[in-house]
Design a protein around this motif. Structure first.
Motif, short mmCIF file in Angstrom:
data_model
loop_
_atom_site.label_atom_id
_atom_site.label_comp_id
_atom_site.label_asym_id
_atom_site.label_seq_id
_atom_site.Cartn_x
_atom_site.Cartn_y
_atom_site.Cartn_z
N CYS A 195 -3.60 1.83 0.83
CA CYS A 195 -2.59 2.44 0.11
C CYS A 195 -1.40 2.16 1.79
O CYS A 195 -2.07 2.46 2.55
CB CYS A 195 -3.29 3.94 -0.31
SG CYS A 195 -1.97 4.87 -0.32
N ASP A 196 0.14 1.66 1.17
CA ASP A 196 0.43 2.01 2.01
C ASP A 196 0.62 2.82 2.41
O ASP A 196 0.78 4.02 1.86
CB ASP A 196 1.52 1.21 1.63
CG ASP A 196 1.46 -0.54 1.27
OD1 ASP A 196 2.84 -1.13 0.62
OD2 ASP A 196 0.22 -0.98 1.02
N VAL B 13 0.87 -1.80 -3.90
CA VAL B 13 0.86 -0.55 -2.25
C VAL B 13 0.18 0.34 -2.44
O VAL B 13 -0.03 0.74 -1.31
CB VAL B 13 2.54 0.38 -2.64
CG1 VAL B 13 3.43 -1.50 -3.00
CG2 VAL B 13 2.67 0.72 -3.98
N VAL B 14 -0.70 0.48 -3.62
CA VAL B 14 -1.77 1.17 -4.12
C VAL B 14 -2.22 0.54 -4.57
O VAL B 14 -2.51 0.12 -5.32
CB VAL B 14 -1.22 3.10 -4.52
CG1 VAL B 14 -2.93 3.92 -4.44
CG2 VAL B 14 -0.54 3.63 -3.26
N GLU C 86 5.06 -5.85 -5.92
CA GLU C 86 3.76 -5.53 -4.86
C GLU C 86 2.69 -4.78 -5.20
O GLU C 86 3.11 -3.45 -5.56
CB GLU C 86 4.61 -5.89 -3.43
CG GLU C 86 5.40 -6.86 -3.23
CD GLU C 86 4.83 -8.36 -2.78
OE1 GLU C 86 3.95 -8.53 -2.30
OE2 GLU C 86 4.74 -9.18 -2.73
N SER D 299 7.12 9.91 -3.31
CA SER D 299 6.97 8.98 -2.49
C SER D 299 8.39 7.90 -2.31
O SER D 299 8.28 6.86 -1.08
CB SER D 299 6.02 8.39 -2.09
OG SER D 299 4.89 9.21 -2.33
N ARG E 3 3.46 4.82 3.48
CA ARG E 3 4.59 5.19 2.77
C ARG E 3 4.13 5.91 1.24
O ARG E 3 4.87 7.04 0.55
CB ARG E 3 5.65 4.30 2.57
CG ARG E 3 6.75 4.92 0.93
CD ARG E 3 7.85 3.54 0.81
NE ARG E 3 8.62 3.93 0.20
CZ ARG E 3 9.15 3.13 -0.60
NH1 ARG E 3 9.71 1.51 -0.69
NH2 ARG E 3 10.13 3.51 -1.65
N PHE E 4 3.25 5.41 0.90
CA PHE E 4 2.44 6.18 -0.34
C PHE E 4 1.37 6.99 -0.39
O PHE E 4 0.03 7.35 -1.18
CB PHE E 4 2.27 4.75 -1.14
CG PHE E 4 4.02 4.64 -1.58
CD1 PHE E 4 4.43 4.67 -2.60
CD2 PHE E 4 4.31 3.18 -1.32
CE1 PHE E 4 5.23 4.79 -2.98
CE2 PHE E 4 4.98 2.50 -1.96
CZ PHE E 4 6.08 3.23 -2.41
N ARG F 67 2.12 -0.58 -8.86
CA ARG F 67 2.63 -1.46 -7.59
C ARG F 67 4.51 -1.66 -8.42
O ARG F 67 5.07 -1.28 -8.63
CB ARG F 67 2.58 -2.78 -9.20
CG ARG F 67 1.27 -3.46 -9.54
CD ARG F 67 1.33 -4.32 -10.40
NE ARG F 67 1.71 -5.36 -9.90
CZ ARG F 67 1.15 -6.29 -9.67
NH1 ARG F 67 -0.02 -6.72 -9.56
NH2 ARG F 67 1.50 -7.51 -9.39
#
Length: 391
Positions: A15-16, A49-50, A47, A390, A18-19, A43
């Protein structure tokens, strides 16, 4: 003696930063909302991202939910089925404004000669359920199900209002796909989308995949008397749509259900697969680096067909809802976030696919503990809220 707090299963994946709120909401679903096993994939701009998963693939806690665990996603399948029709329309093989009978002549019976293809996609055909008893075993019979739908009379004037076509949707749209392409949706989707793009999603379940499929658990939240009181409030069309036949975890776990083709309700996939499919609607027809629809065709998917109190699901929503051409608009309910023109589809019990073209966001959420909700399950809504907090 105080009770110990619920144990949160180990959540795996990535998980990025940011999220981080999405991970927190996912873990909170286990802690506060009785999640059993689940996965979520987000996505953004193409990309991932989670990509998280956790919990158990069975109620006995014998099989951990793995990265590649599959599960039946119920009506989240409808987005994949709609995609098949839109691909044919994009190629000029299918006219959404043509009468269904132009492709399926038998369908013109019982006053349906003017029903349009777009009416099927938007749940406005008046065929939310059959008028004659239709068993689960008969549901597995494609030809019989289509024959009965072709012969039946609409419950309301087609095109005038929407009423959720819970199980009939897949046969209606799917038979048009078959008449035009020569393939039912399962084969069309496999050949044209999921295999070329490497998307882990099928309509129906190949027997070889049974070992990595989660077991559904339907937890009742009302007593028999409360359920009877609820059904007593439903109009005949809603009863036909939701109980003819009635389905749930028992049916969804059976080999017969998995082997059948029910393009409204028995798609099986990972959260990653759902997010990749719904990305087509979120990124102007692209999934990853591949184009599936033209930009114009992808935009057409979210053409609203008129807001109304849904004739089947009306009791469950605070506001009028609006179905576009195969997906639901987020609208005043914010079912798919604050953008009213975001679209998506929920599955019975909790699963969800979401697409927001303005944010280039697609979400896949899948789980095996089925709550009572046909749409807007609290677990899904918590994840959607975390996503938009987010961005």
């Amino acid at each position: 003696m105080s009770q110990s707090p619920p144990v949160v299963p180990r959540v795996e994946g990535r998980c990025d930063e940011r999220f981080a709120a999405v991970r927190e909401a996912f873990e909170e679903n286990f802690r506060q909302r009785e999640e059993l096993g689940a996965a979520v994939t987000l996505r953004v701009g193409g990309e991932v991202v989670v990509d998280l998963w956790g919990g158990w693939a069975d109620p006995r806690h014998e099989r951990p939910w793995e990265r590649d665990t599959l599960v039946n996603v119920w009506s989240t399948t409808k987005g994949a089925t709609a995609l098949c029709a839109h691909m044919l329309a994009d190629r000029g093989a299918l006219d959404l404004d043509a009468p269904v009978a132009a492709y399926w002549p038998e369908f013109a019976a019982a006053g349906k000669e003017k029903v349009l293809v777009r009416d099927l996609l938007s749940h406005r055909a008046g065929l939310a359920g059959l008028r004659v008893p239709h068993s689960v075993q008969e549901l597995y019979d494609w030809d019989l199900s289509c024959e009965r739908l072709a012969a039946t009379e609409p419950w309301w004037e087609p095109g005038s209002k929407s009423g959720y076509h819970a199980l009939t949707y897949g046969f209606l749209v799917g038979e048009v796909v078959r008449r035009v392409s020569g393939m039912r949706p399962a084969e069309f989707l496999e050949r044209e989308v999921t295999v070329p793009l490497g998307i882990d999603f099928t309509i129906g379940l190949p027997e070889k995949e049974a070992g990595r499929t989660a077991e559904l658990v339907h937890v009742p939240v009302t007593s028999s008397s409360e359920q009877a009181a609820l059904f007593a409030q439903l109009e005949p069309v809603a009863l036909a749509a939701l109980t003819n036949p009635g389905t749930g975890a028992r049916e969804g776990n059976s080999p017969e259900w998995r082997a059948a083709e029910i393009p409204a309700a028995n798609g099986h996939g990972t959260a990653r697969g759902v997010a990749a499919l719904y990305e087509v609607f979120a990124r102007q027809g692209r999934s990853g680096d591949r184009r599936v629809l033209s930009a114009d065709a992808a935009e057409r998917v979210r053409q609203g067909q008129g807001a109304c109190r849904d004739l089947v699901l009306g009791l469950g929503f605070a506001h009028k809802t609006e179905v576009a051409l195969g997906l639901w608009l987020s609208g005043a309910n914010a079912s798919y976030g604050p953008n009213p023109r975001a679209v998506g589809h929920d599955g019975f019990g909790g699963s969800c696919g979401l697409a927001d073209p303005e944010a280039e966001v697609s979400l896949g959420y899948v789980m095996n503990r089925m709550g009572p909700h046909i749409a807007d399950d609290p677990r899904k809504m918590a994840l959607v809220e975390a996503v938009y907090a987010s961005l």
